[in-house]
Design an enzyme around this catalytic site. Structure first.
Site, PDB file in Angstrom:
ATOM      1  N   GLU A   1      -9.396   7.181  -1.588  1.00 23.69           N
ATOM      2  CA  GLU A   1      -8.771   7.615  -2.425  1.00 23.69           C
ATOM      3  C   GLU A   1      -9.520   8.949  -3.073  1.00 23.69           C
ATOM      4  OE1 GLU A   1      -6.581   5.104  -5.664  1.00 23.69           O
ATOM      5  OE2 GLU A   1      -8.379   5.931  -6.650  1.00 23.69           O
TER       6      GLU A   1
ATOM      7  N   ASP B   1       2.203  11.562   4.589  1.00 20.34           N
ATOM      8  CA  ASP B   1       1.615  12.924   4.194  1.00 20.34           C
ATOM      9  C   ASP B   1       2.599  13.884   3.425  1.00 20.34           C
ATOM     10  OD1 ASP B   1      -0.124  14.910   4.089  1.00 20.34           O
ATOM     11  OD2 ASP B   1       0.403  15.994   6.041  1.00 20.34           O
TER      12      ASP B   1
END
Lengths: 136, 136, 136, 136, 136, 136
Positions: free
Chosen positions: F123, F77
């Protein structure tokens, strides 16, 4: 009548300001300060306003798309906001500053009869930024 | 306080205006000018505005649904906008003209205490049209 | 590894079969039997399956897009499924029959190394149809 | 510039008012009057407005989150609105009254430089309630 | 061919098991153990499987809706899962147990030609539960 | 019974392979080859499978979250997949390779009773990748 048309682009950025120390940058921007950057799938909603013409259209879709594509999407899509985008060169690439830069690009010599009413950009579905269409 | 309630309907249309030649119609409306029509799943958001009453309601949900169903959905759902809908008989069935016709149907003798604040209709999630609730 | 790519098209149709009477058609297909048709924004998900190649790709995106565009989207987008589409000429244009026709178009001489794994089509978000990629 | 940030919480409620008879409550609130309650996944959008500061931020995300969490989410999430929430103690727990209570909690001694511009809450995606940020 | 149809209902519940102490229940179920319950907007996807019939349908939509409405939605919508639902009387009303109860209700004397292929239920968009259509 | 839990992270990447020339890289990866990278908001769905235990749970939510957070989200992240992530150091950071790396991280010494059934990563909503839970 307002017509909002939706566009998308993907870009990366890193948040940091030279006015702050490393530690202060980390405090202020959190994970967005990670040194090698990260990215988002931005959603851009452009709203124009006007009366429908005799053909029933507030704006011709292709004309609006052409303005947004050439002035915004071609500059930002699959780019790094810190190094690839002249309009962002002197500011921290927060989505606030990105929204301002997009509105500035759109409103300068706005070429359509329908007026630019609003620019809205989502970084993620948790953070949505809105600007009235003209800063003047 | 504003309450927005969401409705859906599916309809077909073909965009063409007799004021233009075949070639001009194709230029202006693109694929939407294809001769046998196409269709959409429209999303209609109706917003009413007022103070909650003593029972905590801006509007009774069933009363609003009844107005929207009888005046709008029953006329449009699973219809062909070019030939099935009297309110669209004299205009090109763009979503701009559809939004205007829907607002006109709703605001005439509006029967609820909460005022009609906004009509918004999405043709797809890329094209969203908004009208303030009253043209008067 | 499976990769699902999403496409969209808008089309109109009317459900009716000559094997049934007018009344039976109305009973069976309900509002979808309205005489002048209606339409939808279809969502098409095409899934291919294979091992990533040395460049890290299950399939080149543009190659898959090209197959889907030329064989499916160009035939269906902004069309009337009852009269515009040869592959649907002899069947009732239910989404079941549409899904079968799409799979048939895709699997015939499938030109990619990744295998066609699944075809999924949504009429609205309440009705989703899935077919394994090959009928053979 | 406006920034909208999205939050979520789940709660239960039962709609009934002592001013009405059992039968009238059932008529007015329908299934929402079922005796043992039901629940929703509420979506809360809080909008603040202001100019970006020198670091490019309308508001520091963590500061806004802290206000919303302590004043709203901690009181409401996984709670029963009829019995668990002091701010709802004297009103029917309609989403109208819930929206008002949330705005009241937020605007009292609002601690941020950016002004509270709007509170919006969705009960489901069919019912969305909006209040301007300040009742003063 | 599989057809998935989507339904929604709202319900409340409280998670607790008599086999555990108060403290253990709190540890295990967290906020879901709050004494007065909370609630969700559940999404239920029912998938049936079969070949399209001569009218182009895997299943008649109204027939499937009728089965799901009478066996599932009428029992659960706007209900409290702890006290209102006989099928849940002896189990902790986790969404796992709810999914099992829904499948059991559907598969007993399943009346349609298309076979029950899958039951999927979302508590929120972060927690989705799936069961193959038949436990036999 | 399968339980799918949804997670999100934002990261940046640039697609290029040393095995190809500059021109070939540009041809193969298109805009994803832009030199300074771009980014996405990835959605990660982790599916586990098993029978509910006596407390009605397939898996304790916090235990699963802890595995995914420590092994996947904390590594990815707000990171740059080309330079920040050891598990991606030797491969082109396509989402195919990212999906494989995530599954490898999860399945090694998988600590939960429910088995890892599927890893799915989006994605954008146009490109979704799926891997069965175990490569063994």
């Amino acid at each position: 009548m307002k017509l909002t048309r939706r566009y998308r682009f993907s870009a990366s950025h890193r948040l940091a300001t030279p006015a702050l120390s490393e530690e202060e940058n980390r405090q202020l921007y959190g994970k967005c300060n990670n040194p090698f950057g990260h990215g988002h799938d931005y959603v851009l909603d452009v709203t124009v306003e006007g009366a429908p013409d005799k053909n029933g259209l507030v704006v011709e879709r292709h004309a609006l798309d052409q303005v947004v594509r050439s002035r915004v999407l071609d500059q930002l899509d699959h780019r790094n906001l810190n190094v690839d985008v002249p309009a962002m060169a002197k500011v921290v690439p927060t989505t606030e500053n990105l929204a301002s830069a997009i509105r500035t690009s759109l409103e300068r010599d706005w070429p359509l009869a329908a007026r630019l009413s609003r620019v809205r950009i989502s970084e993620t579905d948790r953070n949505i930024f809105e600007l009235e269409g003209s800063s003047r």
